[in-house]
Write an enzyme that holds these catalytic residues in place. Structure first.
Site, PDB file in Angstrom:
ATOM      1  N   SER A 119      15.993   7.210  18.312  1.00 37.88           N
ATOM      2  CA  SER A 119      17.448   7.062  18.355  1.00 37.88           C
ATOM      3  C   SER A 119      18.081   8.092  19.268  1.00 37.88           C
ATOM      4  O   SER A 119      19.274   7.985  19.568  1.00 37.88           O
ATOM      5  CB  SER A 119      18.020   7.265  16.954  1.00 37.88           C
ATOM      6  OG  SER A 119      17.451   6.363  16.053  1.00 37.88           O
ATOM      7  N   HIS A 140      15.301   0.668  22.060  1.00 40.38           N
ATOM      8  CA  HIS A 140      16.002   1.107  20.858  1.00 40.38           C
ATOM      9  C   HIS A 140      16.603  -0.089  20.133  1.00 40.38           C
ATOM     10  O   HIS A 140      17.638  -0.613  20.531  1.00 40.38           O
ATOM     11  CB  HIS A 140      17.078   2.128  21.249  1.00 40.38           C
ATOM     12  CG  HIS A 140      17.812   2.700  20.088  1.00 40.38           C
ATOM     13  ND1 HIS A 140      19.153   3.005  20.128  1.00 40.38           N
ATOM     14  CD2 HIS A 140      17.395   3.016  18.840  1.00 40.38           C
ATOM     15  CE1 HIS A 140      19.518   3.484  18.958  1.00 40.38           C
ATOM     16  NE2 HIS A 140      18.477   3.500  18.166  1.00 40.38           N
ATOM     17  N   GLU A 152      18.979  -1.413  23.041  1.00 46.52           N
ATOM     18  CA  GLU A 152      19.265  -0.482  24.134  1.00 46.52           C
ATOM     19  C   GLU A 152      17.965  -0.208  24.879  1.00 46.52           C
ATOM     20  O   GLU A 152      16.950   0.093  24.243  1.00 46.52           O
ATOM     21  CB  GLU A 152      19.753   0.851  23.541  1.00 46.52           C
ATOM     22  CG  GLU A 152      21.198   1.166  23.758  1.00 46.52           C
ATOM     23  CD  GLU A 152      21.611   2.495  23.121  1.00 46.52           C
ATOM     24  OE1 GLU A 152      21.050   2.935  22.099  1.00 46.52           O
ATOM     25  OE2 GLU A 152      22.549   3.101  23.665  1.00 46.52           O
ATOM     26  N   ASN A 190      24.372   5.689  19.597  1.00 51.84           N
ATOM     27  CA  ASN A 190      24.395   6.813  18.654  1.00 51.84           C
ATOM     28  C   ASN A 190      25.191   8.014  19.155  1.00 51.84           C
ATOM     29  O   ASN A 190      25.618   8.841  18.364  1.00 51.84           O
ATOM     30  CB  ASN A 190      22.967   7.222  18.297  1.00 51.84           C
ATOM     31  CG  ASN A 190      22.344   6.190  17.380  1.00 51.84           C
ATOM     32  OD1 ASN A 190      23.022   5.636  16.524  1.00 51.84           O
ATOM     33  ND2 ASN A 190      21.078   5.910  17.567  1.00 51.84           N
TER      34      ASN A 190
HETATM   35  P1  NAD Z   1      11.586   5.484   8.023  1.00 54.18           P
HETATM   36  O1  NAD Z   1      11.616   6.824   7.392  1.00 54.18           O
HETATM   37  O2  NAD Z   1      12.029   4.285   7.251  1.00 54.18           O
HETATM   38  O3  NAD Z   1      10.084   5.150   8.526  1.00 54.18           O
HETATM   39  C1  NAD Z   1       9.297   6.026   9.277  1.00 54.18           C
HETATM   40  C2  NAD Z   1       7.840   5.648   9.041  1.00 54.18           C
HETATM   41  O4  NAD Z   1       7.027   6.382   9.963  1.00 54.18           O
HETATM   42  C3  NAD Z   1       7.343   5.989   7.632  1.00 54.18           C
HETATM   43  O5  NAD Z   1       6.766   4.828   7.031  1.00 54.18           O
HETATM   44  C4  NAD Z   1       6.293   7.069   7.883  1.00 54.18           C
HETATM   45  O6  NAD Z   1       5.213   7.013   6.955  1.00 54.18           O
HETATM   46  C5  NAD Z   1       5.843   6.719   9.288  1.00 54.18           C
HETATM   47  N1  NAD Z   1       5.169   7.818   9.967  1.00 54.18           N
HETATM   48  C6  NAD Z   1       5.482   9.138   9.953  1.00 54.18           C
HETATM   49  N2  NAD Z   1       4.602   9.827  10.719  1.00 54.18           N
HETATM   50  C7  NAD Z   1       3.729   8.916  11.231  1.00 54.18           C
HETATM   51  C8  NAD Z   1       2.602   8.996  12.083  1.00 54.18           C
HETATM   52  N3  NAD Z   1       2.191  10.169  12.575  1.00 54.18           N
HETATM   53  N4  NAD Z   1       1.955   7.865  12.405  1.00 54.18           N
HETATM   54  C9  NAD Z   1       2.348   6.666  11.907  1.00 54.18           C
HETATM   55  N5  NAD Z   1       3.415   6.523  11.079  1.00 54.18           N
HETATM   56  C10 NAD Z   1       4.093   7.629  10.750  1.00 54.18           C
HETATM   57  O7  NAD Z   1      12.407   5.638   9.390  1.00 54.18           O
HETATM   58  P2  NAD Z   1      13.132   4.478  10.245  1.00 54.18           P
HETATM   59  O8  NAD Z   1      14.534   4.382   9.813  1.00 54.18           O
HETATM   60  O9  NAD Z   1      12.261   3.280  10.267  1.00 54.18           O
HETATM   61  O10 NAD Z   1      13.161   5.156  11.694  1.00 54.18           O
HETATM   62  C11 NAD Z   1      12.038   5.104  12.547  1.00 54.18           C
HETATM   63  C12 NAD Z   1      12.489   5.385  13.964  1.00 54.18           C
HETATM   64  O11 NAD Z   1      13.465   4.409  14.358  1.00 54.18           O
HETATM   65  C13 NAD Z   1      13.135   6.743  14.185  1.00 54.18           C
HETATM   66  O12 NAD Z   1      12.791   7.216  15.454  1.00 54.18           O
HETATM   67  C14 NAD Z   1      14.611   6.419  14.099  1.00 54.18           C
HETATM   68  O13 NAD Z   1      15.408   7.337  14.800  1.00 54.18           O
HETATM   69  C15 NAD Z   1      14.637   5.070  14.789  1.00 54.18           C
HETATM   70  N6  NAD Z   1      15.794   4.232  14.470  1.00 54.18           N
HETATM   71  C16 NAD Z   1      16.303   4.204  13.221  1.00 54.18           C
HETATM   72  C17 NAD Z   1      17.400   3.396  12.940  1.00 54.18           C
HETATM   73  C18 NAD Z   1      17.982   3.341  11.556  1.00 54.18           C
HETATM   74  O14 NAD Z   1      19.100   2.834  11.393  1.00 54.18           O
HETATM   75  N7  NAD Z   1      17.290   3.794  10.539  1.00 54.18           N
HETATM   76  C19 NAD Z   1      17.969   2.618  13.950  1.00 54.18           C
HETATM   77  C20 NAD Z   1      17.406   2.634  15.239  1.00 54.18           C
HETATM   78  C21 NAD Z   1      16.312   3.460  15.482  1.00 54.18           C
END
Ligand code: NAD
Length: 292
Positions: A119, A140, A152, A190
């Protein structure tokens, strides 16, 4: 450069959503996560979300089965190396993402394109941890991925035109709309959205409003479909804080300082919907209850 087989690293809310939309559009998807519970839950969560689309009439029942049959999981990151495109969607922490790319690269085929769903973190810096900055970019997706139309696209300084074109055609195959952003902290969505959420938390912290009055104000006064605090819980407060910190560090402007109350919620492990409690408490059977 044809992309048919896609890897997803991280089976959290975003990784599952990304696997969902790719599988529904006919791509073969391989998902990995270091947390075995998250990995096991992936097909279950995607299946439930597909059920919702079938019930709403957005997709036919056969599409659900076909999509689920295209999603496989593996605990071994190396298994993703031979695929056409790997999208990293793990926790929003640069050390986590860098370690993933460093571990993945030795297993990658020469043509594999690497992407991150970050993000806010610098695409150029993450790309520099790989052997292929020209075949690396930011893709993104927005949350929830099956519902949100925008993707994005962020090029790092070294991303090639071929890589960008290949990824753009993938986004089109998904039926989504791309907007291109330059590689500056938090990109476009963001850069604007998260400081607004942070300001809503300051408004709460300073006692200007309650959780309910702040969310009602923005919903009814600015025509936002969700209030900022409800949205923060939906995104995940840890992710919101991580993005504010990247903005603060990356743009070196005090106007981006994370609100101490947001920090406190994250310290408490009150991360929003995903942990059952954030600015609202979701643990009861009734509607979510404001925590302040
Ligand atoms: P989340 O906490 O729901 O999921 C993250 C996952 O990554 C977890 O299941 C965790 O076990 C896993 N993980 C951690 N370390 C790891 C590794 N070394 N290898 C493999 N898996 C691993 O988080 P999320 O909301 O899904 O966010 C994930 C990404 O997407 C982030 O970079 C976040 O910024 C981005 N993002 C989030 C949103 C949102 O609204 N939540 C929107 C767009 C982008």
């Amino acid at each position: 450069m044809t992309i048919n087989r896609v890897g997803v690293v991280g089976a959290g809310q975003m990784g599952n959503g990304i696997a969902h939309v790719f599988a529904l559009s006919g791509f073969d998807v391989l998902v990995t996560d270091t947390n075995p519970e998250a990995l096991d839950a992936c097909p279950v969560v995607v299946g439930r979300n597909l059920d919702r689309q079938v019930a709403r009439g957005t997709i036919p029942a056969e599409a659900r089965e076909a999509a689920l049959s295209r999603i496989r999981t593996t605990p071994d990151l190396a298994d993703l190396g031979g695929l056409d495109l790997v999208i990293e969607a793990a926790t929003e922490r640069e050390s986590v993402k860098s370690a993933i790319f460093e571990a993945l690269v030795p297993h990658c085929a020469a043509e594999t394109i690497l992407a991150t769903n970050t993000s806010s973190i610098s695409i150029t810096r993450l790309a520099s941890r790989t052997d292929r900055p020209d075949r690396f970019m930011g893709i993104h997706f927005m949350n929830p991925v099956p519902v949100m139309q925008l993707v994005e696209l962020i090029r790092g300084i070294a991303t090639s035109q071929e890589t960008y074109a290949a990824v753009l055609s993938v986004v089109e195959r998904l039926g989504k709309t791309a907007a291109t952003a330059e590689d500056f902290p938090a990109f476009i969505v963001n850069r604007i959205l998260i400081p607004m959420i942070n300001e809503a938390v300051y408004t709460l912290h300073e006692g200007v409003g309650t959780v309910a009055s702040i969310d009602t104000s923005l919903k009814l006064g600015a025509n936002h479909p969700m209030g900022p605090l409800e949205l923060a819980d939906f995104i995940g407060l840890d992710t919101c804080l991580a993005i504010m910190t990247v903005l603060h560090d990356g743009l070196a402007d005090t106007k981006y300082r994370p609100c101490p109350l947001l920090v406190k919620y994250v310290e408490a492990g009150w991360l929003g919907r995903k942990t059952g409690r954030g600015f609202y408490d979701y643990r009861g059977d009734g509607p979510p209850v404001p925590t302040r």
